[in-house]
Scaffold this motif. Structure first.
Motif, PDB file in Angstrom:
ATOM      1  N   SER A 300      40.555  39.973  36.132  1.00 28.95           N
ATOM      2  CA  SER A 300      41.152  41.263  36.190  1.00 28.95           C
ATOM      3  C   SER A 300      40.317  42.076  37.112  1.00 28.95           C
ATOM      4  CB  SER A 300      40.847  42.387  34.997  1.00 28.95           C
ATOM      5  OG  SER A 300      41.394  41.676  33.859  1.00 28.95           O
ATOM      6  N   ALA A 301      41.093  42.544  38.312  1.00 37.83           N
ATOM      7  CA  ALA A 301      40.463  43.397  39.455  1.00 37.83           C
ATOM      8  C   ALA A 301      41.378  44.537  39.889  1.00 37.83           C
ATOM      9  CB  ALA A 301      40.404  42.246  40.509  1.00 37.83           C
ATOM     10  N   SER A 302      40.804  45.508  40.308  1.00 39.27           N
ATOM     11  CA  SER A 302      41.707  46.870  40.847  1.00 39.27           C
ATOM     12  C   SER A 302      42.191  46.285  42.177  1.00 39.27           C
ATOM     13  CB  SER A 302      40.641  47.790  41.099  1.00 39.27           C
ATOM     14  OG  SER A 302      39.804  48.305  39.920  1.00 39.27           O
ATOM     15  N   VAL A 303      43.542  46.448  42.123  1.00 41.52           N
ATOM     16  CA  VAL A 303      44.511  46.177  43.275  1.00 41.52           C
ATOM     17  C   VAL A 303      44.335  47.214  44.484  1.00 41.52           C
ATOM     18  CG1 VAL A 303      46.713  45.585  43.956  1.00 41.52           C
ATOM     19  CG2 VAL A 303      45.544  44.874  41.741  1.00 41.52           C
ATOM     20  N   ILE A 304      44.043  46.864  45.510  1.00 38.48           N
ATOM     21  CA  ILE A 304      44.229  47.826  46.812  1.00 38.48           C
ATOM     22  C   ILE A 304      45.508  47.708  47.536  1.00 38.48           C
ATOM     23  CG2 ILE A 304      43.060  48.329  48.756  1.00 38.48           C
ATOM     24  CD1 ILE A 304      40.354  47.043  47.866  1.00 38.48           C
ATOM     25  N   ASN A 305      46.039  46.518  47.675  1.00 40.04           N
ATOM     26  CA  ASN A 305      47.409  46.290  48.023  1.00 40.04           C
ATOM     27  C   ASN A 305      47.759  45.014  47.842  1.00 40.04           C
ATOM     28  OD1 ASN A 305      46.361  44.454  50.071  1.00 40.04           O
ATOM     29  ND2 ASN A 305      45.708  46.303  51.397  1.00 40.04           N
ATOM     30  N   GLU A 306      48.698  44.473  48.480  1.00 48.34           N
ATOM     31  CA  GLU A 306      49.489  43.337  47.930  1.00 48.34           C
ATOM     32  C   GLU A 306      48.582  42.031  48.217  1.00 48.34           C
ATOM     33  OE1 GLU A 306      53.096  42.342  49.817  1.00 48.34           O
ATOM     34  OE2 GLU A 306      54.291  43.904  48.820  1.00 48.34           O
ATOM     35  N   ASP A 307      47.680  42.071  49.016  1.00 49.24           N
ATOM     36  CA  ASP A 307      46.679  41.013  49.311  1.00 49.24           C
ATOM     37  C   ASP A 307      45.283  41.360  49.148  1.00 49.24           C
ATOM     38  OD1 ASP A 307      46.719  38.158  50.477  1.00 49.24           O
ATOM     39  OD2 ASP A 307      45.622  39.157  52.269  1.00 49.24           O
ATOM     40  N   THR A 308      44.971  42.394  48.642  1.00 51.06           N
ATOM     41  CA  THR A 308      43.471  42.697  48.565  1.00 51.06           C
ATOM     42  C   THR A 308      43.245  43.228  47.240  1.00 51.06           C
ATOM     43  OG1 THR A 308      43.638  43.248  50.972  1.00 51.06           O
ATOM     44  CG2 THR A 308      41.610  43.974  49.783  1.00 51.06           C
ATOM     45  N   THR A 309      41.962  42.930  46.776  1.00 46.79           N
ATOM     46  CA  THR A 309      41.521  43.546  45.428  1.00 46.79           C
ATOM     47  C   THR A 309      40.122  43.828  45.519  1.00 46.79           C
ATOM     48  OG1 THR A 309      41.015  41.613  44.342  1.00 46.79           O
ATOM     49  CG2 THR A 309      43.191  42.165  44.335  1.00 46.79           C
ATOM     50  N   ARG A 310      39.495  44.517  44.633  1.00 43.51           N
ATOM     51  CA  ARG A 310      38.140  44.613  44.336  1.00 43.51           C
ATOM     52  C   ARG A 310      37.516  43.079  43.736  1.00 43.51           C
ATOM     53  NH1 ARG A 310      36.946  48.701  47.622  1.00 43.51           N
ATOM     54  NH2 ARG A 310      37.813  50.640  47.051  1.00 43.51           N
TER      55      ARG A 310
END
Length: 682
Positions: A300-310
């Motif tokens: 589980s991770a916070s989604v920044i955009n389609e290709d990037t997360t925390r």
């Protein structure tokens, strides 16, 4: 109501002084070990994985190690035994004679009364003959079989803000936290299914639990030391490369917790929803062992955009639609291995892994994020050692991550004559050391990074009834950490005197202090905010006494005073006083009760208390402001195969009408909770 309950507790303790029955000392000693490990930690620190440490100790006490057949790795799992003492146990067993009783451990050089009391709950002497390793014989696989099932319900009795919101911003499930586990185990097989939903998470049938964990494992089958399919944890070396499952840190045990005792591959049964691996792992060999592992799981991770997360989060909460959207948003693969050689004078090992993500990891743009891992893949490699030079243990590990960050810990643990122990350890985790699975010894919990320090611990037996212990730890953070914009440093110390006045009365006096640089904001001459560096100070003094009135009644009393001075702010004070009662009317019932009174100026001068709880749970309650807390815990064993626990806890605040904030906000000055658990063992 609280006053009436306090009177009831006093009446029970006064009216039971004439009973006589053998107390459950093993259970008490295990709880003491847990308290030593957990009472000083922050309950909000999710990186400590205290539940796994709790399960480890309680399982070890439930399945003690046979000192007449155990190998070096088995003995090293016992709290109170290091490599030097474990070798001495083996030498006595092989060169003198097998042990006839646990008390005979006093004959082993280096093991005195204090050490024997520490190890007693976790060791045993088996009397029956062992079964030969005939893999085609079903009795080999089913020897000492046990089927365990337990189910646990917990909930807060006050409504939180998240349940009052009917829209999509609130909690999507009920306030009940539900957990159940089914496990089969024998001397050589383990199979487990664990399921859990946290409070506020939705549940849709038996297949709709937010968290499900399982494993199949083979243990101690010739040279196949361990093989797990499913969920498992890995704990190697000194923890710089790979360490799951919690560990003892700085605290009342000043000597034996610095050098970690690796557990290798361990089947995973915890309800912690992170900090484990899912795939396959195996260890094969004897003196020379090879371990391999592979894991593929969704995090589980916070989604920044389609290709990037925390970076993946560890809290495991999926209560709101926003939190649910994070679940499984990131895929992670990991593969690696370990080689280890046991020598007559020690153990040498090397561990490495490579891990990759299907999306780019971006840690954030804050100053303290500058050296955190970012990208899609990373790796780590480390070499660790435990060597015996006479009676001196030399331990350490050096590691390197893919970005060339380096980490190092090394130290010595040695006796000074028969009644004094000394440990000195140096650690240096560079600011760019990105060991995402590591958990090295230090001031900061979790990933070992951005820290250099030296730790000195000393323990001395003044007599057979008085033990004096102390540690001093000086450290620095070469780069900004959370909340700062510049390098900082600090000092942490502890002094402890433990006194056994007689067999039924023990007490200890503890002083602890920490001085650490931190930043605070002030208004500049033109209305601009300026950040200044100052030293935060926190010190505490505690007097703790335990008195066994008779075999059925045990009393504990504690008084603690805290002084805290945040940077750029006036000093604050806080205190905690509690009276604790354990009452065992017969072999089927155990009752625990405690009344606590606390008062602190604010959160900065908060106090902590370790509480007895349901089986496999720990509770280190944080208290601040003004109020009282009461908890009642009952354990009932109606049959040999069945146990029932129930706990009720209530905290009443004198000066607050709103508790918590955000979706966790409670209107009123009372917070109470209820937990019920049933366990069947066949």
């Amino acid at each position: 109501m609280l006053k009436k309950l306090l009177i009831a507790v006093a009446v029970i303790s006064a009216g039971t002084s004439s009973f006589a029955q053998q107390p459950d000392t093993t259970d008490s000693e295990v709880r003491d070990d847990l308290e030593r490990a957990l009472e000083n930690i922050d309950p909000e620190d999710t990186d400590l994985n205290a539940e796994q440490l709790t399960r480890f100790l309680q399982n070890l006490a439930a399945n003690p190690i046979d000192i007449n057949t155990a190998g070096i790795d088995d003995l090293l799992q016992v709290p109170g035994l290091n490599l030097r003492l474990a070798r001495a146990v083996l030498d006595y067993r092989n060169d003198v004679k097998p042990f006839e009783s646990v008390d005979e451990l006093r004959e082993v050089p280096g093991i005195g009364r204090v050490t024997l009391d520490r190890v007693r709950p976790y060791v045993t002497i088996e009397t029956g003959p062992g079964l030969r390793a005939l893999y085609t014989d079903p009795r080999y696989w089913t020897s000492d079989s046990e089927v365990e099932f337990f189910s646990r319900f917990q909930r807060s009795l006050q409504e939180q803000e998240g349940y009052r919101r009917p829209d999509s911003t609130g909690f999507q499930g009920s306030p009940v936290k539900y957990y159940h586990r089914l496990q089969y185990s024998s001397n050589h097989i383990s199979a487990n299914l664990t399921q859990e939903k946290d409070a506020g998470e939705p549940l849709k049938g038996l297949s709709g639990f937010d968290y499900t964990s399982w494993h199949l494992a083979l243990t101690d089958n010739g040279k196949l030391q361990q093989m797990v399919i499913g969920d498992y944890s890995l704990s190697f070396g000194q923890g710089l490369v790979l360490w799951n499952g919690g560990a003892f840190g700085k605290g009342r045990e000043v000597i034996g917790t610095v050098a970690k005792k690796e557990r290798g591959i361990h089947p995973y049964t915890s309800s912690m929803e992170a900090n484990f691996f899912r795939g396959i792992a195996a260890t094969y060999g004897g003196q020379f062992r090879v371990t391999g592992f592979y894991s593929a799981q969704r995090r589980s991770a916070s989604v920044i955009n389609e290709d990037t997360t925390r970076f993946p989060s560890d809290d495991g909460m999926h209560r709101t639609r926003t939190e649910i959207a994070k679940k499984g948003s990131l895929k992670q693969n990991m593969a690696g291995g370990r080689v280890r050689l046991a020598l007559p004078f020690g153990i040498i090992g090397a561990t490495g892994y490579h891990t990759s993500f299907n999306k780019q990891i971006y840690p954030g743009s804050a100053v303290y994020n500058a050296f955190d891992f970012r990208g899609r893949q990373t790796s780590a490699l480390g070499v660790d050692y435990k060597l015996l030079l006479g009676s001196t243990l030399i331990f350490g590990e050096g590691a390197r991550t893919k970005n060339s960050g380096m980490g190092l810990i090394t130290g010595i643990e040695t006796p000074i004559r028969n009644n004094t122990g000394l440990v000195i350890a140096y650690r240096n985790y560079q600011k760019n050391f990105q060991s995402v699975y590591g958990a090295g010894f230090g001031e900061q919990s979790g990933e070992p990074q951005n820290e250099e320090g030296i730790y000195i611990g000393l323990s001395h037996e003044l007599s057979s009834k008085i033990l004096v212990s102390a540690y001093f730890d000086q450290y620095r953070f070469p780069a900004p950490r959370f909340g700062t914009h510049q390098p900082t440093q600090g000092v942490d110390w502890l002094g402890l005197v433990e006194v056994q006045l007689h067999d039924d009365l023990q007490l200890y006096l503890q002083g602890r202090g920490e001085y650490e640089e931190d930043e605070y904001e002030v208004q500049g001459p033109y209305g601009r905010s300026l950040r200044k560096l100052d030293r935060s100070r926190r010190s505490s003094f505690r007097l703790h006494a335990e008195y066994r009135v008779n075999p059925r009644v045990r009393l504990r009393m504690r008084g603690e005073w805290v002084r805290s001075k945040p940077p750029g702010a006036p000093a604050e004070q806080g205190y905690l006083v509690y009276q604790d009662l354990r009452y065992q009317p017969n072999s089927r019932w155990t009752f625990d009760a405690r009344v606590s009174v606390f008062e602190t100026d604010s959160y900065n001068s908060r106090v902590y208390q370790f509480e007895n709880d349901l089986l496999y749970l720990f509770s280190n309650t944080m208290l601040y402001d003004q109020g009282q807390r009461l908890y009642l815990l009952a354990n009932y064993e109606p049959y040999e195969f069945m146990e029932i626990w129930a706990k009720f806890g209530i905290t009443v605040f004198e000066n607050r009408q709103v508790l918590g904030s955000g979706l966790s906000e409670i209107r009123g000055n009372t917070r109470s909770n209820l937990g019920v658990q049933v366990r069947f063992v066949f």
